[in-house]
Design a protein around this motif. Sequence first.
Motif, mmCIF file in Angstrom:
data_model
loop_
_atom_site.group_PDB
_atom_site.id
_atom_site.type_symbol
_atom_site.label_atom_id
_atom_site.label_comp_id
_atom_site.label_asym_id
_atom_site.label_seq_id
_atom_site.Cartn_x
_atom_site.Cartn_y
_atom_site.Cartn_z
ATOM 1 N N TYR A 40 3.245 5.300 -4.371
ATOM 2 C CA TYR A 40 3.787 4.184 -3.592
ATOM 3 C C TYR A 40 4.591 3.240 -4.485
ATOM 4 N N PHE A 112 6.496 2.050 4.803
ATOM 5 C CA PHE A 112 5.361 1.272 4.298
ATOM 6 C C PHE A 112 4.714 0.429 5.401
ATOM 7 N N LYS A 116 0.893 0.928 5.875
ATOM 8 C CA LYS A 116 0.129 -0.194 5.340
ATOM 9 C C LYS A 116 -0.089 -1.336 6.329
ATOM 10 N N VAL A 163 2.057 -3.035 -0.811
ATOM 11 C CA VAL A 163 2.139 -1.603 -0.507
ATOM 12 C C VAL A 163 1.052 -0.811 -1.217
ATOM 13 N N GLN A 164 0.426 -1.402 -2.217
ATOM 14 C CA GLN A 164 -0.663 -0.725 -2.909
ATOM 15 C C GLN A 164 -2.035 -1.235 -2.473
ATOM 16 N N GLY A 166 -2.509 -3.332 0.410
ATOM 17 C CA GLY A 166 -2.594 -3.495 1.859
ATOM 18 C C GLY A 166 -2.927 -4.899 2.300
#
Length: 306
Positions: A40, A112, A116, A163-164, A166
Amino acid sequence: MKNLLLWIMETRPQFLTLSVVLAFLGTAIAWYYGTVNIGYALLAGFGLMLTHGSVNAINDYFDYKSGIDLNVERTPFSGGSGLVPGGKLPLNQTLWVGTVTFLVALLIGIFFIAVKGWLLLPLIVAAALCLVLYTPVILKTPWPEWSPGLGLGILPILGFYFVQAGRYDWMVLIASIPSGIMVHNLLLLNEFPDVEADRKGGRKTTPVLFGMDAAAKLFSIATIAVYGWIVACALATFVLGRVVMPVYCLIALLALPWAVKAIRGSKEYRDRARLIPAMADNVTFILLTHVLLGVGYILEKLFPMF
């Protein structure tokens, strides 16, 4: 193949290193707070590079349409790619490059959002508005440098974290402020050589609207504020006993010599022989500071002090 190379050059790839160091810092922060997804991170980094390249191409399109590109004195750091005025690339292809890169970046953003959650949507919308409106609208309003500071400084750091992980986090917002100031200053100093062309083109950049002396003072104050913010956050970590910003991030002070040279050069704006090296020093300061801040978060993760 020649056209492909020209299209890539139109995005001004030599400036996209900023996107790389933003990706590094944002991912280092995400890892420190416990969540990292390299896939991501790489995809988001590619999207950010496309966004940055799109801004550059769209800027060239409108600069030529307004006549600014016909009056500007190019430097290695300002004045556009020069491909359209030089007759190497048709004007419509410049807009095409900007549009395609923007749409691909938007598709990455939509991906994303799908994986997410919708809380990412306001960030994507804000970034898109900063991109699309920057040259045709925002540059014609007072103090336009806030837009790249937000869109290519603060929002990317928040985005890489989201994006990592959330989610959003106030500590990440605090960590993004130096990026916002530095990208603001990157555009501000790079406007110095273009002030006359920008004035003729109807732009209201800080040097145009408030004068070069005031712009140089603002640049100096904002550069000092970067260090003030980092030091204050590190001290707050000591006082509160919890990490506001890792104390290791004080290693960003190693970039101070380049910051000092950039400040000194900004005050000598009448002398191109001093201003252009100052612009180079400012780029070095910004890139190195982002890397060192990222290293600070990594060190705190590996060798926690708090």
